[in-house]
Design a protein around this motif. Sequence first.
Motif, mmCIF file in Angstrom:
data_model
loop_
_atom_site.group_PDB
_atom_site.id
_atom_site.type_symbol
_atom_site.label_atom_id
_atom_site.label_comp_id
_atom_site.label_asym_id
_atom_site.label_seq_id
_atom_site.Cartn_x
_atom_site.Cartn_y
_atom_site.Cartn_z
ATOM 1 N N ASP A 156 -5.110 -34.970 13.729
ATOM 2 C CA ASP A 156 -3.879 -35.747 13.668
ATOM 3 C C ASP A 156 -2.993 -35.480 14.897
ATOM 4 N N TYR A 157 -3.593 -35.538 16.074
ATOM 5 C CA TYR A 157 -2.887 -35.353 17.350
ATOM 6 C C TYR A 157 -2.177 -34.007 17.437
ATOM 7 N N ALA A 158 -2.761 -32.997 16.810
ATOM 8 C CA ALA A 158 -2.247 -31.634 16.880
ATOM 9 C C ALA A 158 -3.447 -30.694 16.878
ATOM 10 N N HIS A 159 -3.192 -29.407 17.137
ATOM 11 C CA HIS A 159 -4.260 -28.405 17.085
ATOM 12 C C HIS A 159 -3.823 -27.274 16.163
ATOM 13 N N HIS A 160 -4.730 -26.886 15.279
ATOM 14 C CA HIS A 160 -4.420 -25.963 14.196
ATOM 15 C C HIS A 160 -5.372 -24.775 14.217
ATOM 16 N N ALA A 161 -4.897 -23.706 13.576
ATOM 17 C CA ALA A 161 -5.770 -22.565 13.297
ATOM 18 C C ALA A 161 -5.143 -21.739 12.188
ATOM 19 N N VAL A 162 -5.958 -21.212 11.301
ATOM 20 C CA VAL A 162 -5.542 -20.233 10.309
ATOM 21 C C VAL A 162 -6.402 -18.999 10.540
ATOM 22 N N PHE A 163 -5.766 -17.838 10.685
ATOM 23 C CA PHE A 163 -6.511 -16.623 11.001
ATOM 24 C C PHE A 163 -5.864 -15.437 10.303
ATOM 25 N N THR A 164 -6.654 -14.433 10.024
ATOM 26 C CA THR A 164 -6.171 -13.247 9.324
ATOM 27 C C THR A 164 -5.791 -12.165 10.334
ATOM 28 N N VAL A 165 -4.609 -11.615 10.141
ATOM 29 C CA VAL A 165 -4.109 -10.574 11.036
ATOM 30 C C VAL A 165 -4.046 -9.266 10.246
ATOM 31 N N ARG A 166 -4.714 -8.251 10.771
ATOM 32 C CA ARG A 166 -4.743 -6.947 10.117
ATOM 33 C C ARG A 166 -3.910 -5.940 10.898
ATOM 34 N N GLU A 167 -3.528 -4.884 10.220
ATOM 35 C CA GLU A 167 -2.732 -3.839 10.867
ATOM 36 C C GLU A 167 -3.407 -3.375 12.156
ATOM 37 N N GLY A 168 -2.625 -3.378 13.253
ATOM 38 C CA GLY A 168 -3.133 -2.959 14.551
ATOM 39 C C GLY A 168 -3.632 -4.094 15.419
ATOM 40 N N ASP A 169 -3.853 -5.293 14.846
ATOM 41 C CA ASP A 169 -4.303 -6.439 15.643
ATOM 42 C C ASP A 169 -3.189 -6.903 16.588
#
Length: 601
Positions: A156-169
Amino acid sequence: MRIEDYALVGDMQSAALIGRNGSIDWLCLPRFDSPACFAALLGDENNGSWRIGPVGGPPATRRRYRGDTLILESEWDAPGGTVRLIDFMPARHPHPDVVRIVEGVRGTVDVETVIRVRFDYGRIVPWVRRIDGHLHAVGGPDSSWLHSPVPLHGEDYAHHAVFTVREGDRLPFVFTWHPSHEPMPPMIDPEEQLAQTEAMWIEWASRCTYQGPWREAVMRSLITLKALTYAPTGGIVAAPTTSLPEDIGGVRNWDYRYCWLRDATMTLDALIGSGYLQEAADWRAWLLRAIAGRARDLQIMYGVAGERRLPEMEVDWLPGYEGSRPVRIGNGAVHQLQLDVYGEVLNSLYLSRESGLGADDRAWSIQRQLMDYVEKHWDEPDEGLWEVRGPRRHFVHSKVMCWVAADRAIAYVERFGRKGPVERWRALRERIHADVCAKGYDPERNTFTQSYGSRELDAALLLIPLVGFLPPDDPRVIGTIAAVERELMQDGFILRYPVHEGDNLDGLPGGEGAFLACSFWLAEAMALTGRRKEAVELFERLLSLRNDVGLLAEEYDPKAGRMVGNFPQAFSHVPLIRTAQALSRTVPSAALACGAADRRP
């Protein structure tokens, strides 16, 4: 989001506004006054935005600037842990970069990013492609790159991401702009740039000479003013935004991304008073280039490089902040006659020289030319400090600042041995002083008035003792301060002038908020006239209006309890600094910014 929900990051050539939800909703590149590539501030996310934060877009639990820097840290406490977003703009290499580093603080948090690049104030949807794992967007003359180890997908004319962030990342995102005809710029090391940017700001902040009880507020204001400086030329913009309304839903929506001589000189005074002389040298060089030529061609504002043509137009594809139309680009007030500017410029050049800035023959030559103009035109009506878009008037503040111009020119001759028609200037100074006291003062009410023949008041009258036109203990000064408090105070704040629905000074319908500068002027005037306790109380109340990261807009709407107007606003942060200095006795208790007050008739 409300205006106060935004924070500022910048590289002293442009600036981004970042909301509590981690969204960049305003960014103009490559300069403050360039077209925006993220313009959701004046529309919605489809006009360009870039959000990073926990899934669902909640507001940050807390945020702060990292010490005395312009590095923003936003933190979210989520059910599974805590995540931090670090935002900053490093020095140009040679193109502008926005760096965003997602850091895992505790546990694990699912984070989402959505980026919609829209060039030309949200109008152009660019062509985006992936090259060697990097996102490249092109639209007409503009081009951008997004570098990150996090893979994004288009939708839809955008760029997406879902990602997991852990302690220290620590997951970096780097957004870089450059002209579309140029090749891909060199990539920067985000962690290295973070360290360099932090070191740069800490070194700059360490030079501040103010050590009073309000140092935190003063330092944040000084950093904000520095961020509004266009480093390549030394020009200082009034604000990094356009068209944030003075009245929500109204039409007082102006473009402030330019260098007003008045705002810039006041900013410079605050910087000089805090130990920053290099900024004075840079600004003087910018000024001499910008106004070079005939004094009669002096403009009240210029572009960041000294441009003179700033045509005003309306951007009809943007709906405006909370529906406040029109959205304006450029500023038609550029051609107004505002005589007070001559006094501001001559005062600032005098202060710069008195503070240790070296002599400059060209600067004195231009000052002589400006004085020639003042001699011939001081008694004419003008549009005044508030840039009225109606009939010109004989504004008292404008006449007072013409007196300041003559006073500082005389002082320059006496103090620094320059040659000039000092006797003629002394006669002019006396003539202006007598004229203002005879025509701009109402003896029945014991107050100066907004303009000759008017009974209305103007908050700019509070500057009379601050610039040395009259001493703080003069009965006319005391009476004027009392009259301003009585007639212009609304809900505890000072209006710039009386507002009458349908019959306003600027000829525009609707109301406006209270100009924060005017209330700071009152606090400073109270301090000068011996009302220290009241001054401190008012000052502390004004400081409480700052948002969570210490920033102020142009105005405050006490009824709605929110900021209005362009943001952050130099014209609000400058008097904050000056009032703190006055209350801390770090400058002479007589007229602030007035090196020649003792020489007046």
